[in-house]
Design a protein around this motif. Structure first.
Motif, PDB file in Angstrom:
ATOM      1  N   GLY A  44       6.858   6.674   5.176  1.00 25.83           N
ATOM      2  CA  GLY A  44       6.107   7.831   4.700  1.00 25.83           C
ATOM      3  C   GLY A  44       5.506   7.534   3.345  1.00 25.83           C
ATOM      4  N   ALA A  45       4.657   6.522   3.292  1.00 26.84           N
ATOM      5  CA  ALA A  45       4.153   6.011   2.010  1.00 26.84           C
ATOM      6  C   ALA A  45       3.211   6.975   1.299  1.00 26.84           C
ATOM      7  CB  ALA A  45       3.438   4.670   2.239  1.00 26.84           C
ATOM      8  N   GLY A  46       2.700   7.973   1.996  1.00 20.40           N
ATOM      9  CA  GLY A  46       1.842   8.960   1.357  1.00 20.40           C
ATOM     10  C   GLY A  46       0.596   8.339   0.754  1.00 20.40           C
ATOM     11  N   THR A  47       0.313   8.702  -0.489  1.00 22.50           N
ATOM     12  CA  THR A  47      -0.867   8.188  -1.183  1.00 22.50           C
ATOM     13  C   THR A  47      -0.609   6.859  -1.870  1.00 22.50           C
ATOM     14  OG1 THR A  47      -0.346   9.366  -3.233  1.00 22.50           O
ATOM     15  CG2 THR A  47      -1.682  10.548  -1.597  1.00 22.50           C
ATOM     16  N   GLY A  48       0.623   6.361  -1.806  1.00 30.28           N
ATOM     17  CA  GLY A  48       0.925   5.050  -2.366  1.00 30.28           C
ATOM     18  C   GLY A  48       1.615   5.047  -3.707  1.00 30.28           C
ATOM     19  N   LEU A  49       2.068   6.195  -4.182  1.00 29.66           N
ATOM     20  CA  LEU A  49       2.756   6.221  -5.475  1.00 29.66           C
ATOM     21  C   LEU A  49       4.023   5.375  -5.442  1.00 29.66           C
ATOM     22  CD1 LEU A  49       2.380  10.005  -6.445  1.00 29.66           C
ATOM     23  CD2 LEU A  49       1.142   8.052  -7.403  1.00 29.66           C
ATOM     24  N   THR A  50       4.798   5.480  -4.363  1.00 29.04           N
ATOM     25  CA  THR A  50       6.026   4.681  -4.275  1.00 29.04           C
ATOM     26  C   THR A  50       5.720   3.223  -3.981  1.00 29.04           C
ATOM     27  OG1 THR A  50       7.269   6.637  -3.558  1.00 29.04           O
ATOM     28  CG2 THR A  50       8.279   4.499  -3.148  1.00 29.04           C
ATOM     29  N   VAL A  51       4.617   2.961  -3.296  1.00 30.63           N
ATOM     30  CA  VAL A  51       4.182   1.571  -3.112  1.00 30.63           C
ATOM     31  C   VAL A  51       4.027   0.890  -4.463  1.00 30.63           C
ATOM     32  CG1 VAL A  51       2.215   0.124  -2.433  1.00 30.63           C
ATOM     33  CG2 VAL A  51       3.083   1.860  -0.866  1.00 30.63           C
ATOM     34  N   GLN A  52       3.434   1.594  -5.409  1.00 29.77           N
ATOM     35  CA  GLN A  52       3.266   1.028  -6.749  1.00 29.77           C
ATOM     36  C   GLN A  52       4.609   0.787  -7.429  1.00 29.77           C
ATOM     37  OE1 GLN A  52       0.451   3.844  -8.605  1.00 29.77           O
ATOM     38  NE2 GLN A  52      -1.047   2.200  -8.550  1.00 29.77           N
ATOM     39  N   VAL A  53       5.551   1.692  -7.236  1.00 32.54           N
ATOM     40  CA  VAL A  53       6.886   1.511  -7.814  1.00 32.54           C
ATOM     41  C   VAL A  53       7.554   0.274  -7.221  1.00 32.54           C
ATOM     42  CG1 VAL A  53       9.190   2.518  -8.042  1.00 32.54           C
ATOM     43  CG2 VAL A  53       7.170   3.966  -8.292  1.00 32.54           C
ATOM     44  N   ILE A  54       7.497   0.138  -5.908  1.00 35.66           N
ATOM     45  CA  ILE A  54       8.091  -1.035  -5.244  1.00 35.66           C
ATOM     46  C   ILE A  54       7.423  -2.308  -5.725  1.00 35.66           C
ATOM     47  CG2 ILE A  54       8.448  -2.180  -3.022  1.00 35.66           C
ATOM     48  CD1 ILE A  54       8.445   0.662  -1.756  1.00 35.66           C
ATOM     49  N   PRO A  70      -3.396  10.923   8.474  1.00 43.44           N
ATOM     50  CA  PRO A  70      -4.673  10.301   8.106  1.00 43.44           C
ATOM     51  C   PRO A  70      -5.194  10.720   6.740  1.00 43.44           C
ATOM     52  CG  PRO A  70      -4.987  11.938   9.843  1.00 43.44           C
ATOM     53  CD  PRO A  70      -3.520  11.752   9.690  1.00 43.44           C
ATOM     54  N   SER A  71      -4.910  11.945   6.314  1.00 43.04           N
ATOM     55  CA  SER A  71      -5.389  12.382   4.998  1.00 43.04           C
ATOM     56  C   SER A  71      -4.686  11.613   3.883  1.00 43.04           C
ATOM     57  CB  SER A  71      -5.149  13.890   4.824  1.00 43.04           C
ATOM     58  OG  SER A  71      -5.844  14.631   5.799  1.00 43.04           O
ATOM     59  N   MET A  72      -3.377  11.500   3.985  1.00 42.16           N
ATOM     60  CA  MET A  72      -2.634  10.740   2.984  1.00 42.16           C
ATOM     61  C   MET A  72      -2.994   9.263   3.051  1.00 42.16           C
ATOM     62  SD  MET A  72      -0.758  13.019   1.409  1.00 42.16           S
ATOM     63  CE  MET A  72       0.878  12.622   0.810  1.00 42.16           C
ATOM     64  N   ARG A  73      -3.227   8.774   4.265  1.00 39.75           N
ATOM     65  CA  ARG A  73      -3.527   7.364   4.447  1.00 39.75           C
ATOM     66  C   ARG A  73      -4.871   6.979   3.825  1.00 39.75           C
ATOM     67  NH1 ARG A  73      -2.461   7.406   9.617  1.00 39.75           N
ATOM     68  NH2 ARG A  73      -4.590   7.179  10.386  1.00 39.75           N
ATOM     69  N   SER A  74      -5.817   7.902   3.783  1.00 42.16           N
ATOM     70  CA  SER A  74      -7.100   7.622   3.133  1.00 42.16           C
ATOM     71  C   SER A  74      -6.900   7.330   1.650  1.00 42.16           C
ATOM     72  CB  SER A  74      -8.051   8.810   3.306  1.00 42.16           C
ATOM     73  OG  SER A  74      -8.391   8.996   4.655  1.00 42.16           O
ATOM     74  N   ALA A  75      -6.066   8.150   1.005  1.00 43.82           N
ATOM     75  CA  ALA A  75      -5.779   7.915  -0.413  1.00 43.82           C
ATOM     76  C   ALA A  75      -4.988   6.630  -0.600  1.00 43.82           C
ATOM     77  CB  ALA A  75      -5.013   9.102  -0.995  1.00 43.82           C
ATOM     78  N   LEU A  76      -4.069   6.344   0.323  1.00 38.58           N
ATOM     79  CA  LEU A  76      -3.282   5.112   0.265  1.00 38.58           C
ATOM     80  C   LEU A  76      -4.184   3.884   0.339  1.00 38.58           C
ATOM     81  CD1 LEU A  76      -0.625   3.489   0.429  1.00 38.58           C
ATOM     82  CD2 LEU A  76      -0.565   4.025   2.880  1.00 38.58           C
ATOM     83  N   MET A  77      -5.118   3.882   1.267  1.00 36.24           N
ATOM     84  CA  MET A  77      -6.035   2.753   1.392  1.00 36.24           C
ATOM     85  C   MET A  77      -6.881   2.585   0.129  1.00 36.24           C
ATOM     86  SD  MET A  77      -7.251   0.168   3.018  1.00 36.24           S
ATOM     87  CE  MET A  77      -6.887   0.239   4.781  1.00 36.24           C
ATOM     88  N   THR A  78      -7.336   3.694  -0.436  1.00 39.95           N
ATOM     89  CA  THR A  78      -8.130   3.621  -1.668  1.00 39.95           C
ATOM     90  C   THR A  78      -7.326   2.975  -2.789  1.00 39.95           C
ATOM     91  OG1 THR A  78      -9.426   5.567  -1.053  1.00 39.95           O
ATOM     92  CG2 THR A  78      -9.385   4.977  -3.387  1.00 39.95           C
ATOM     93  N   ARG A  79      -6.056   3.375  -2.915  1.00 40.57           N
ATOM     94  CA  ARG A  79      -5.206   2.813  -3.975  1.00 40.57           C
ATOM     95  C   ARG A  79      -4.962   1.323  -3.748  1.00 40.57           C
ATOM     96  NH1 ARG A  79      -1.799   6.579  -4.918  1.00 40.57           N
ATOM     97  NH2 ARG A  79      -2.057   6.769  -7.154  1.00 40.57           N
ATOM     98  N   VAL A  80      -4.660   0.952  -2.524  1.00 35.80           N
ATOM     99  CA  VAL A  80      -4.368  -0.456  -2.234  1.00 35.80           C
ATOM    100  C   VAL A  80      -5.619  -1.310  -2.419  1.00 35.80           C
ATOM    101  CG1 VAL A  80      -3.719  -2.068  -0.393  1.00 35.80           C
ATOM    102  CG2 VAL A  80      -2.412   0.043  -0.722  1.00 35.80           C
ATOM    103  N   TRP A  81      -6.750  -0.849  -1.916  1.00 35.77           N
ATOM    104  CA  TRP A  81      -7.979  -1.636  -2.007  1.00 35.77           C
ATOM    105  C   TRP A  81      -8.424  -1.811  -3.456  1.00 35.77           C
ATOM    106  CZ3 TRP A  81     -10.431  -4.942   0.839  1.00 35.77           C
ATOM    107  CH2 TRP A  81     -11.733  -5.327   0.481  1.00 35.77           C
ATOM    108  N   ALA A  82      -8.173  -0.826  -4.303  1.00 38.97           N
ATOM    109  CA  ALA A  82      -8.622  -0.881  -5.690  1.00 38.97           C
ATOM    110  C   ALA A  82      -7.825  -1.865  -6.535  1.00 38.97           C
ATOM    111  CB  ALA A  82      -8.557   0.508  -6.326  1.00 38.97           C
ATOM    112  N   ASP A  83      -6.681  -2.317  -6.041  1.00 33.67           N
ATOM    113  CA  ASP A  83      -5.808  -3.211  -6.793  1.00 33.67           C
ATOM    114  C   ASP A  83      -5.694  -4.533  -6.028  1.00 33.67           C
ATOM    115  OD1 ASP A  83      -3.581  -4.633  -7.797  1.00 33.67           O
ATOM    116  OD2 ASP A  83      -2.612  -2.789  -8.462  1.00 33.67           O
TER     117      ASP A  83
END
Length: 240
Positions: A44-54, A70-83
């Motif tokens: 349940g990675a959501g928008t990726g806040l915990t991904v950044q912590v990990i 899909p709504s949360m996953r859109s923000a997650l992809m944006t965060r991952v792609w930007a870094d």
């Protein structure tokens, strides 16, 4: 999991204002872990806040970010792609954890703010799925959000400003039965005290105390300990 079409646009500022303490606990629990090439699973990675912590705690680890909404996953992809660093080592899996193509061995799993979406039967199934794959030195981190089912009056849980706009998050809960609550989330945006947007959403969650999680996981051969807001699960032969 629930439909986060309303919540997704407000999730980062609202969660960031509330979640710093738990993020520190997750980071502390992961630091020193030796993944040995096996991935970390964010359930349940959501928008990726915990991904950044990990990613910050384990700079070389591969991360499998499982997010069905899909709504949360859109923000997650944006965060991952930007870094570029995240882009290199984070894989976004667009399905439930039970349908995700997990490898035979994982170094760790993190369920931050997501365990409330699993029924008791689903949780027991989850502990078994993870226990079969957990490396001998690995761990499973479970955030406990709702230990008991209660009526909770509406409170303002966050206030943040972005540009000229002030955002407020309000939450209230209604007890459904011993195992479930219904949460009502209200998000308000205003400029100079003039309201320009108000969004409301509701979702049901399953409650589980730390003791319940530990007992459930024990049936799959996992041993648990309480660490702040987390339950830390490990294989039966390893120390907690």
């Amino acid at each position: 999991m629930n439909d986060y079409a309303v919540t997704a646009q407000f999730y980062d500022p609202m969660a960031a204002a509330q979640h710093d303490r738990v993020d520190r606990q997750i980071r502390s629990a992961l630091e020193g872990l030796a993944p040995m090439g096996d991935p970390i699973v964010d359930i349940g990675a959501g928008t990726g806040l915990t991904v950044q912590v990990i990613a910050g705690a384990l700079p070389d680890a591969e991360i499998l970010a499982v997010e069905p909404d899909p709504s949360m996953r859109s923000a997650l992809m944006t965060r991952v792609w930007a870094d570029p660093g995240l882009r290199r080592r984070v894989s976004i899996l667009p399905m439930s954890i039970f349908a995700a193509p997990l490898p035979s061995t994982i170094a760790a799993a993190v369920a931050s703010a997501s365990a409330v979406h699993f029924s008791p039967d689903e949780r027991r199934r989850l502990w078994g799925l993870l226990a079969r794959r957990l490396a001998p030195t690995g761990c499973i981190l479970v955030e406990v959000l709702c230990p008991t089912s209660l009526d909770i009056p509406e409170i303002r849980f966050a206030t943040v400003r972005v540009g000229r706009i002030d955002y407020q998050g309000w939450s209230a809960a209604t007890r459904i039965d011993d195992r479930r609550q219904k949460w009502r989330m209200t998000y308000v945006a205003a400029i100079d005290d003039t309201e320009i947007d108000r969004q409301i959403t509701e979702f049901e969650c399953w409650v589980a105390s730390p003791a319940e999680i530990i007992e459930e996981a024990a049936a799959s051969g996992l041993r648990g300990a309480i660490r702040g807001s987390l339950v830390v699960l490990r294989g039966g032969s390893d120390s907690i």
